[in-house]
Enzyme design. Structure first.
Site, PDB file in Angstrom:
ATOM      1  N   LEU A 122       0.841  -1.194   0.000  1.00 16.76           N
ATOM      2  CA  LEU A 122       0.000   0.000   0.000  1.00 16.76           C
ATOM      3  C   LEU A 122       0.880   1.249   0.000  1.00 16.76           C
ATOM      4  O   LEU A 122       2.047   1.193   0.377  1.00 16.76           O
ATOM      5  CB  LEU A 122      -0.893   0.003   1.240  1.00 16.76           C
ATOM      6  CG  LEU A 122      -1.759  -1.231   1.450  1.00 16.76           C
ATOM      7  CD1 LEU A 122      -2.567  -1.078   2.719  1.00 16.76           C
ATOM      8  CD2 LEU A 122      -2.684  -1.447   0.279  1.00 16.76           C
ATOM      9  N   ASP A 123       0.310   2.366  -0.418  1.00 14.78           N
ATOM     10  CA  ASP A 123       1.068   3.616  -0.305  1.00 14.78           C
ATOM     11  C   ASP A 123       0.533   4.419   0.876  1.00 14.78           C
ATOM     12  O   ASP A 123      -0.360   3.991   1.604  1.00 14.78           O
ATOM     13  CB  ASP A 123       1.029   4.412  -1.620  1.00 14.78           C
ATOM     14  CG  ASP A 123      -0.385   4.738  -2.037  1.00 14.78           C
ATOM     15  OD1 ASP A 123      -1.297   4.510  -1.231  1.00 14.78           O
ATOM     16  OD2 ASP A 123      -0.571   5.219  -3.166  1.00 14.78           O
ATOM     17  N   SER A 124       1.088   5.601   1.065  1.00 12.66           N
ATOM     18  CA  SER A 124       0.782   6.327   2.299  1.00 12.66           C
ATOM     19  C   SER A 124      -0.653   6.828   2.329  1.00 12.66           C
ATOM     20  O   SER A 124      -1.243   6.960   3.404  1.00 12.66           O
ATOM     21  CB  SER A 124       1.751   7.496   2.463  1.00 12.66           C
ATOM     22  OG  SER A 124       1.804   8.245   1.279  1.00 12.66           O
TER      23      SER A 124
ATOM     24  N   ASP B 171      -3.232   5.164   1.134  1.00  8.91           N
ATOM     25  CA  ASP B 171      -4.006   4.005   1.602  1.00  8.91           C
ATOM     26  C   ASP B 171      -3.897   3.869   3.109  1.00  8.91           C
ATOM     27  O   ASP B 171      -4.866   3.538   3.793  1.00  8.91           O
ATOM     28  CB  ASP B 171      -3.496   2.723   0.944  1.00  8.91           C
ATOM     29  CG  ASP B 171      -3.701   2.735  -0.553  1.00  8.91           C
ATOM     30  OD1 ASP B 171      -4.711   3.306  -0.980  1.00  8.91           O
ATOM     31  OD2 ASP B 171      -2.852   2.195  -1.273  1.00  8.91           O
ATOM     32  N   HIS B 172      -2.699   4.141   3.599  1.00  9.94           N
ATOM     33  CA  HIS B 172      -2.488   4.088   5.050  1.00  9.94           C
ATOM     34  C   HIS B 172      -3.390   5.086   5.751  1.00  9.94           C
ATOM     35  O   HIS B 172      -4.029   4.777   6.761  1.00  9.94           O
ATOM     36  CB  HIS B 172      -1.014   4.370   5.341  1.00  9.94           C
ATOM     37  CG  HIS B 172      -0.681   4.422   6.779  1.00  9.94           C
ATOM     38  ND1 HIS B 172      -0.170   5.532   7.378  1.00  9.94           N
ATOM     39  CD2 HIS B 172      -0.822   3.512   7.753  1.00  9.94           C
ATOM     40  CE1 HIS B 172       0.002   5.296   8.659  1.00  9.94           C
ATOM     41  NE2 HIS B 172      -0.390   4.081   8.921  1.00  9.94           N
TER      42      HIS B 172
END
Lengths: 145, 175
Positions: free
Chosen positions: B110-112, B114-115
């Site tokens: 995931l990328d940030s 998504d975080h």
């Protein structure tokens, strides 16, 4: 208070904060329509993703600042903050307070007898605290009526 | 005649009321007609009936309203795992084998942003805000669970037996 800039934020951190602030904005705009809110967030996400691979940092920063300005303008007339119910300033703040420890002194002796060890220690500690208080502060004045 | 009925109406009514039983069981031992109040005052039966039905409803409701059992670390873990598993990109990638050691970026790709979405979902689940300065460190499921436990003051403690418990504050029954 937690949003005061006490540390230097990297570019990606600023982007993340902008994205999270957009969640708040979209929720305010569309509440209680959760579907519209999700739709709005998907649109925002698509806008973020179009500029995902921008390598020029100056351009990226300009885009970020433009986004922050846009959010600021959109949030301008939202005067009240959204607070979660049990958080400070929420509608259910301190609705279920923790009972005071002194409530245990009001127990019936039969109830206290179910926990002999605890109440023996408690009495000892209370006595020690009273002795400490008298030694430190002297006999207290009677309470003012 | 009509005047007599009007005048005696209030007094005649209690004689009928004896036949109608009150729904509260604690009236049975008083050996008095149902409309006699505790201090010997006689109330119209309509008031008594209404009062007892309201009391009954309150007693029934009070049985429903119990203090929920205290949160355990297991509950928090399962809720966090459920939130993570429900997230679209994790479901699409068929990566449902999430454990506590799973890292959002390294293991799930995931990328940030998504975080951030997962963090917002967690906020909505648990009902409080996770400040910006805090979620920068919550990249593994275990970090998230530890943070939530710390924030919600959830401690694992053995379930005490009532009669031999050392500290009554940890029991559930006096809340």
């Amino acid at each position: 208070m937690s949003n005061l800039p006490t540390t230097f934020l990297t570019h990606s951190q600023r982007v993340c904060r902008l994205y999270k602030a957009l969640f708040v904005y979209a929720r305010r705009q569309h509440w209680p329509d959760k579907l519209a809110y999700r739709q709005r967030m998907v649109e925002y996400r698509a806008r973020f993703d179009t500029n995902k691979n921008v390598q020029d940092l100056m351009k990226a920063k300009r885009l970020l600042i433009a986004g922050e300005e846009e959010l600021k303008k959109a949030m301008h007339w939202h005067t009240d903050n959204f607070n979660f119910p049990e958080s400070p300033y929420g509608i259910a703040e301190s609705r279920y307070p923790t009972p005071d420890d002194a409530a245990l002194d009001g127990w019936h002796p039969l109830e206290k007898a179910q926990y002999p060890t605890y109440f023996a220690t408690r009495e000892k500690r209370k006595k020690a605290y009273m002795e400490w208080y008298l030694k430190r502060y002297g006999v207290p004045d009677p309470p003012m009526m | 005649m009509l005047k007599t009925i009007f005048r005696n109406g209030c007094r005649l009514r209690p004689t009928f009321n004896i036949c109608l039983s009150t729904s509260l069981n604690n009236r049975l031992h008083t050996l008095s007609p149902s409309n006699t109040y505790q201090n010997g005052q006689v109330w119209p039966h309509v008031f008594v009936l209404r009062r007892t039905s309201i009391l009954d409803r309150h007693i029934k409701d009070a049985g429903q309203m119990r203090t929920p059992p205290p949160l355990t670390p297991r509950d928090i873990e399962s809720r966090v795992l459920r939130i993570c598993n429900e997230y679209d990109k994790i479901q699409e990638a068929q990566k449902n084998k999430i454990t506590l050691e799973t890292h959002f970026m390294n293991d799930l790709g995931l990328d940030s942003l998504d975080h951030v979405e997962i963090i917002v979902a967690l906020e909505n689940e648990f009902g409080f805000e996770i400040p910006d300065a805090d979620y920068d460190k919550l990249y593994t499921v275990k970090a998230v669970v530890d943070y939530l436990k710390n924030r919600m003051h959830v401690v694992e403690r053995p379930k005490p037996v009532v009669s031999s418990a050392s500290d009554p504050r940890y029991d559930e029954h006096h809340h």
